[in-house]
Design a protein around this motif. Structure first.
Motif, PDB file in Angstrom:
ATOM      1  N   LYS A 131       0.854  -1.194   0.000  1.00  0.00           N
ATOM      2  CA  LYS A 131       0.000   0.000   0.000  1.00  0.00           C
ATOM      3  C   LYS A 131       0.885   1.237   0.000  1.00  0.00           C
ATOM      4  CE  LYS A 131      -3.888   2.240   2.363  1.00  0.00           C
ATOM      5  NZ  LYS A 131      -4.783   2.206   3.542  1.00  0.00           N
ATOM      6  N   ALA A 132       0.671   2.101  -1.004  1.00  0.00           N
ATOM      7  CA  ALA A 132       1.453   3.336  -1.132  1.00  0.00           C
ATOM      8  C   ALA A 132       0.577   4.530  -0.793  1.00  0.00           C
ATOM      9  CB  ALA A 132       2.004   3.473  -2.547  1.00  0.00           C
ATOM     10  N   PRO A 133       1.173   5.651  -0.380  1.00  0.00           N
ATOM     11  CA  PRO A 133       0.391   6.857  -0.088  1.00  0.00           C
ATOM     12  C   PRO A 133      -0.378   7.337  -1.316  1.00  0.00           C
ATOM     13  CG  PRO A 133       2.614   7.058   0.787  1.00  0.00           C
ATOM     14  CD  PRO A 133       2.601   5.833  -0.077  1.00  0.00           C
ATOM     15  N   GLU A 134      -1.389   8.118  -1.068  1.00  0.00           N
ATOM     16  CA  GLU A 134      -2.268   8.607  -2.130  1.00  0.00           C
ATOM     17  C   GLU A 134      -1.508   9.412  -3.178  1.00  0.00           C
ATOM     18  OE1 GLU A 134      -5.947  11.755  -2.402  1.00  0.00           O
ATOM     19  OE2 GLU A 134      -5.846  10.440  -0.652  1.00  0.00           O
ATOM     20  N   LYS A 135      -0.495  10.156  -2.758  1.00  0.00           N
ATOM     21  CA  LYS A 135       0.230  11.027  -3.690  1.00  0.00           C
ATOM     22  C   LYS A 135       1.477  10.350  -4.260  1.00  0.00           C
ATOM     23  CE  LYS A 135      -1.350  15.468  -1.919  1.00  0.00           C
ATOM     24  NZ  LYS A 135      -0.949  16.816  -1.486  1.00  0.00           N
ATOM     25  N   CYS A 136       1.491   9.044  -4.284  1.00  0.00           N
ATOM     26  CA  CYS A 136       2.616   8.296  -4.850  1.00  0.00           C
ATOM     27  C   CYS A 136       2.092   7.309  -5.878  1.00  0.00           C
ATOM     28  CB  CYS A 136       3.375   7.538  -3.749  1.00  0.00           C
ATOM     29  SG  CYS A 136       4.008   8.595  -2.421  1.00  0.00           S
ATOM     30  N   ARG A 137       2.886   7.086  -6.939  1.00  0.00           N
ATOM     31  CA  ARG A 137       2.487   6.120  -7.948  1.00  0.00           C
ATOM     32  C   ARG A 137       3.698   5.310  -8.379  1.00  0.00           C
ATOM     33  NH1 ARG A 137       1.199   8.259 -13.833  1.00  0.00           N
ATOM     34  NH2 ARG A 137       1.618   6.046 -14.159  1.00  0.00           N
ATOM     35  N   GLU A 138       3.434   4.090  -8.827  1.00  0.00           N
ATOM     36  CA  GLU A 138       4.520   3.186  -9.201  1.00  0.00           C
ATOM     37  C   GLU A 138       5.144   3.631 -10.520  1.00  0.00           C
ATOM     38  OE1 GLU A 138       5.389  -1.616  -9.195  1.00  0.00           O
ATOM     39  OE2 GLU A 138       3.367  -0.891  -9.666  1.00  0.00           O
ATOM     40  N   ILE A 139       6.475   3.567 -10.582  1.00  0.00           N
ATOM     41  CA  ILE A 139       7.215   3.931 -11.783  1.00  0.00           C
ATOM     42  C   ILE A 139       8.390   2.974 -11.939  1.00  0.00           C
ATOM     43  CG2 ILE A 139       6.654   6.407 -11.633  1.00  0.00           C
ATOM     44  CD1 ILE A 139       9.564   6.786 -10.549  1.00  0.00           C
ATOM     45  N   THR A 140       9.117   3.128 -13.017  1.00  0.00           N
ATOM     46  CA  THR A 140      10.384   2.431 -13.207  1.00  0.00           C
ATOM     47  C   THR A 140      11.495   3.418 -12.896  1.00  0.00           C
ATOM     48  OG1 THR A 140       9.446   0.995 -14.907  1.00  0.00           O
ATOM     49  CG2 THR A 140      11.846   1.193 -14.844  1.00  0.00           C
ATOM     50  N   VAL A 141      12.222   3.190 -11.806  1.00  0.00           N
ATOM     51  CA  VAL A 141      13.258   4.145 -11.396  1.00  0.00           C
ATOM     52  C   VAL A 141      14.563   3.911 -12.147  1.00  0.00           C
ATOM     53  CG1 VAL A 141      12.288   4.560  -9.115  1.00  0.00           C
ATOM     54  CG2 VAL A 141      13.872   2.666  -9.430  1.00  0.00           C
ATOM     55  N   ALA A 142      14.791   2.689 -12.592  1.00  0.00           N
ATOM     56  CA  ALA A 142      15.947   2.336 -13.404  1.00  0.00           C
ATOM     57  C   ALA A 142      15.570   1.094 -14.190  1.00  0.00           C
ATOM     58  CB  ALA A 142      17.180   2.091 -12.536  1.00  0.00           C
ATOM     59  N   GLU A 143      16.406   0.709 -15.145  1.00  0.00           N
ATOM     60  CA  GLU A 143      16.077  -0.432 -15.982  1.00  0.00           C
ATOM     61  C   GLU A 143      15.876  -1.691 -15.128  1.00  0.00           C
ATOM     62  OE1 GLU A 143      17.783  -2.802 -19.901  1.00  0.00           O
ATOM     63  OE2 GLU A 143      18.752  -0.975 -19.200  1.00  0.00           O
ATOM     64  N   GLY A 144      14.668  -2.235 -15.212  1.00  0.00           N
ATOM     65  CA  GLY A 144      14.359  -3.434 -14.459  1.00  0.00           C
ATOM     66  C   GLY A 144      14.101  -3.205 -12.987  1.00  0.00           C
ATOM     67  N   GLU A 145      14.030  -1.950 -12.576  1.00  0.00           N
ATOM     68  CA  GLU A 145      13.855  -1.619 -11.149  1.00  0.00           C
ATOM     69  C   GLU A 145      12.592  -0.799 -10.964  1.00  0.00           C
ATOM     70  OE1 GLU A 145      16.811   0.086  -8.090  1.00  0.00           O
ATOM     71  OE2 GLU A 145      18.057  -0.620  -9.746  1.00  0.00           O
ATOM     72  N   LYS A 146      11.676  -1.327 -10.182  1.00  0.00           N
ATOM     73  CA  LYS A 146      10.434  -0.617  -9.893  1.00  0.00           C
ATOM     74  C   LYS A 146      10.593   0.210  -8.613  1.00  0.00           C
ATOM     75  CE  LYS A 146       7.845  -2.214 -13.250  1.00  0.00           C
ATOM     76  NZ  LYS A 146       7.275  -1.313 -14.284  1.00  0.00           N
ATOM     77  N   GLY A 147       9.819   1.260  -8.531  1.00  0.00           N
ATOM     78  CA  GLY A 147       9.815   2.113  -7.355  1.00  0.00           C
ATOM     79  C   GLY A 147       8.590   3.002  -7.381  1.00  0.00           C
ATOM     80  N   TYR A 148       8.629   4.057  -6.613  1.00  0.00           N
ATOM     81  CA  TYR A 148       7.489   4.973  -6.531  1.00  0.00           C
ATOM     82  C   TYR A 148       7.964   6.416  -6.640  1.00  0.00           C
ATOM     83  CZ  TYR A 148       4.375   1.173  -5.254  1.00  0.00           C
ATOM     84  OH  TYR A 148       3.629   0.040  -5.283  1.00  0.00           O
ATOM     85  N   ARG A 149       7.136   7.226  -7.277  1.00  0.00           N
ATOM     86  CA  ARG A 149       7.367   8.666  -7.296  1.00  0.00           C
ATOM     87  C   ARG A 149       6.277   9.323  -6.462  1.00  0.00           C
ATOM     88  NH1 ARG A 149      10.583  11.613 -10.107  1.00  0.00           N
ATOM     89  NH2 ARG A 149      10.889  10.094 -11.778  1.00  0.00           N
ATOM     90  N   CYS A 150       6.700  10.129  -5.489  1.00  0.00           N
ATOM     91  CA  CYS A 150       5.762  10.818  -4.600  1.00  0.00           C
ATOM     92  C   CYS A 150       5.796  12.309  -4.888  1.00  0.00           C
ATOM     93  CB  CYS A 150       6.122  10.562  -3.132  1.00  0.00           C
ATOM     94  SG  CYS A 150       6.030   8.817  -2.673  1.00  0.00           S
ATOM     95  N   TRP A 151       4.633  12.933  -4.831  1.00  0.00           N
ATOM     96  CA  TRP A 151       4.501  14.328  -5.230  1.00  0.00           C
ATOM     97  C   TRP A 151       4.231  15.221  -4.032  1.00  0.00           C
ATOM     98  CZ3 TRP A 151       5.630  15.710 -10.109  1.00  0.00           C
ATOM     99  CH2 TRP A 151       5.701  14.678 -11.063  1.00  0.00           C
ATOM    100  N   VAL A 152       4.859  16.386  -4.063  1.00  0.00           N
ATOM    101  CA  VAL A 152       4.681  17.410  -3.030  1.00  0.00           C
ATOM    102  C   VAL A 152       4.124  18.655  -3.713  1.00  0.00           C
ATOM    103  CG1 VAL A 152       5.799  18.847  -1.289  1.00  0.00           C
ATOM    104  CG2 VAL A 152       6.570  16.486  -1.645  1.00  0.00           C
ATOM    105  N   SER A 153       2.986  19.138  -3.245  1.00  0.00           N
ATOM    106  CA  SER A 153       2.356  20.311  -3.846  1.00  0.00           C
ATOM    107  C   SER A 153       3.082  21.585  -3.431  1.00  0.00           C
ATOM    108  CB  SER A 153       0.886  20.407  -3.415  1.00  0.00           C
ATOM    109  OG  SER A 153       0.156  19.283  -3.841  1.00  0.00           O
ATOM    110  N   THR A 154       3.028  22.569  -4.287  1.00  0.00           N
ATOM    111  CA  THR A 154       3.529  23.905  -3.969  1.00  0.00           C
ATOM    112  C   THR A 154       2.389  24.891  -4.187  1.00  0.00           C
ATOM    113  OG1 THR A 154       4.319  24.297  -6.235  1.00  0.00           O
ATOM    114  CG2 THR A 154       5.893  23.338  -4.660  1.00  0.00           C
TER     115      THR A 154
END
Length: 561
Positions: free
Chosen positions: A390-413
């Motif tokens: 379970k990831a936070p609402e403001k995070c989504r799954e991405i590919t951070v490097a070749e063959g490596e999954k991760g998450y990108r989380c967003w901070v509002s301004t």
């Protein structure tokens, strides 16, 4: 009673006698109003256009006047078909015959020379969906300074009562340009900038009266209070809209070809947290008799001190004046963005929560005023042997490097100077790997306003040594919250103490970022947001490029042609 009539009684019975009576009464009232009183409709648009003899009067393809019709009722919001408040034929007549020899005119609809007739068959509450058309005005070979005329717009239709619109057109009138603001040099947060505010009348006619408007964003204030100025401070709501607006009126005659300056520089104070806050001002020609209505749009309070004065300025250089005058204040402050990770102990089958912390240690806020509140991001990788359940609402799954999954989380301004946010990640331990690490990191780029890059990354550590820290800030990791193990041999996980984001929302609340491209640069971040039936798609295509595609899904219908 016919079978059809019986079927129609069904919905009324379902509503109940009271509701049915209400519907009947409402229908009767609506019929009475339609029969006895016409629907009031107001023609709206700009009521004054000043044409310059020295410029192109804006984009030649853009009209200076956009005509609409304002009908009573609440304007429709949402998706689907907009319900009309009136159905029936009506006509709008635009008469610009007074402008013969004054200016060239482009009219909408069915135009015959300087008269146009527009027709329509439906009206909607408010004015958004009741567009008539635009009027474009330009000078021609016959135009001379002081030429004046009016355009009259009237309406007619059975069951309608129109309030007409008169548009005054003046050629070669007063034209104000504003003195440019010199950069403040080494101005620091907390200092006061003395702004050399002034104007020059480049028109061919004098102006009877002038109005000065100036604005400061959240980190800017105006310490003086002048008797001929009115002040409106907004300190709540979205951060992008917070700040101070001021209107000052001058009854003076502003001579053509003459420059003026305030009798004393305008003091512009900056807060300790200020960074790239905006100060802007402009002068316009407004007669004293028309200044009272300028304060109606906001809750202004009258100043209490002596009046702010204008004085003539001899020998002014025309190159020092332009249409726009604004400045970022200050440009030397810094903030400190910090990420904190988590150190957790768990066995195979356990589910634990890693609290990732994000905070701004200040002293500056991130205003993001020029970009309109763009979000920025950081990435999160799960430690080896663990899976994010379970990831936070403001995070989504991405590919951070070749063959490596991760998450990108967003901070509002905008991001407040003391913002502190929490991003809880729920992890399932599939297999135990001693000292397994997953990195949490802001994008690697040289941000000159971030005072400490050493704390821009941290770690999620699973089953590390007791003295393990978050690897980025010297703080212990965030606490773990293990759940009951689903494995045949139950075990318990214990969190290692430390700090993480508290969850306090120090952002504007305007932007929830989701997408594929991040960073604190002002180039655009990708994402998709649904706003009232319109999908706004922002695709980040490398540094400095943002493509915006908007698809409106709202059906308007009934546009006046």
């Amino acid at each position: 009673m016919t079978q059809q009539a019986i079927r129609r009684l069904g919905p009324l019975r379902a509503l109940g006698l009271v509701a049915a009576a209400s519907l009947v009464a409402a229908g009767a009232a609506g019929t009475a109003r339609a029969a006895d009183a016409p629907l009031p409709v107001t023609v709206t648009g700009e009521d004054r256009v000043d044409l310059s003899l020295q410029s192109d009067n804006g984009d030649p393809s853009e009209p200076q006047v956009m005509l609409r019709l304002n009908a009573p009722g609440e304007e429709f919001e949402g998706d689907g078909v907009v319900p009309p408040v009136f159905t029936g034929d009506y006509t709008i007549r635009i008469d610009a015959t007074e402008l013969a020899g004054v200016a060239s005119v482009e009219l909408p609809c069915d135009a015959d020379g300087l008269v146009a007739v527009c027709t329509g068959s439906e009206l909607y509450a408010g004015q958004q969906y009741n567009r008539v058309g635009g009027i474009r005005l330009d000078i021609d070979d016959d135009s001379e300074a002081g030429d004046f005329g009016s355009i009259t717009v009237t309406g007619e239709g059975k069951g309608l009562a129109f309030t007409p619109l008169s548009i005054d057109v003046l050629v070669g009138g007063p034209e104000f340009v504003n003195r440019e603001l010199p950069p403040p040099g080494d101005l620091r947060a907390g200092d006061t900038y003395k702004a050399p505010v002034g104007l020059r009348n480049t028109g061919t006619m004098a102006a009877e009266g002038a109005v000065l408007r100036f604005h400061g964003s959240r980190g800017v204030s105006f310490p003086d209070s002048f008797g001929n100025c009115a002040y409106s401070e907004v300190t709540t709501g979205p951060l992008l809209r917070q700040g101070t607006d001021v209107i000052c009126t001058f009854p003076d005659t502003i001579d053509a070809g003459t420059a003026y300056a305030l009798a004393e520089p305008l003091k512009v104070s900056t807060a300790d947290f200020a960074l790239h806050d905006i100060f802007t001002y402009s002068f316009t020609a407004v007669p004293p008799s028309e200044t009272a209505g300028l304060r109606e749009a906001k809750d202004y309070r009258q100043g209490t001190g002596a009046d702010l004065k204008l004085k003539k300025l001899a020998g002014a250089d025309p190159a020092d004046y332009s249409r726009y005058a604004e400045l970022d204040l200050p440009t030397t402050n810094t903030y400190d963005l910090e990420l904190t990770g988590a150190a957790l102990d768990a066995e195979a089958g356990d589910t634990v929560t890693a609290e990732i912390g994000f905070r701004n240690n200040g002293p500056a806020w991130i205003s993001a005023l020029r970009s309109g509140g763009e979000p920025f991001s950081f990435t999160v990788e799960a430690p080896e042997g663990a899976t994010v359940t379970k990831a936070p609402e403001k995070c989504r799954e991405i590919t951070v490097a070749e063959g490596e999954k991760g998450y990108r989380c967003w901070v509002s301004t905008p991001l407040l100077e003391d913002a502190e946010l929490g991003f809880p990640f729920e992890l399932r331990v599939d297999r135990v790997v001693e000292n397994a690490k997953g990195e949490v990191a802001l994008p690697e780029w040289d941000d000159p306003f971030d005072s400490d890059h050493a704390n821009n990354s941290a770690w999620i550590v699973l089953n590390g040594p007791d003295e393990q820290t978050d690897g980025g800030t010297g703080q212990n990791g965030g606490g773990a919250t293990p759940s009951a193990s689903p494995s045949p041999s139950p075990s318990s996980g214990s969190g290692q103490g430390g700090t993480s984001g508290s969850g306090t929302n120090g952002t504007s609340g305007d932007v929830t970022g989701t997408g594929v491209q991040g960073g604190l640069a002002s180039t655009g971040a990708g994402g998709v947001a649904l706003i009232g039936g319109a999908a706004l798609l922002a695709l980040g295509l490398g540094a400095g490029v943002t493509v915006l595609l908007r698809h409106r899904a709202r059906q308007t219908g009934g546009t006046v042609a």
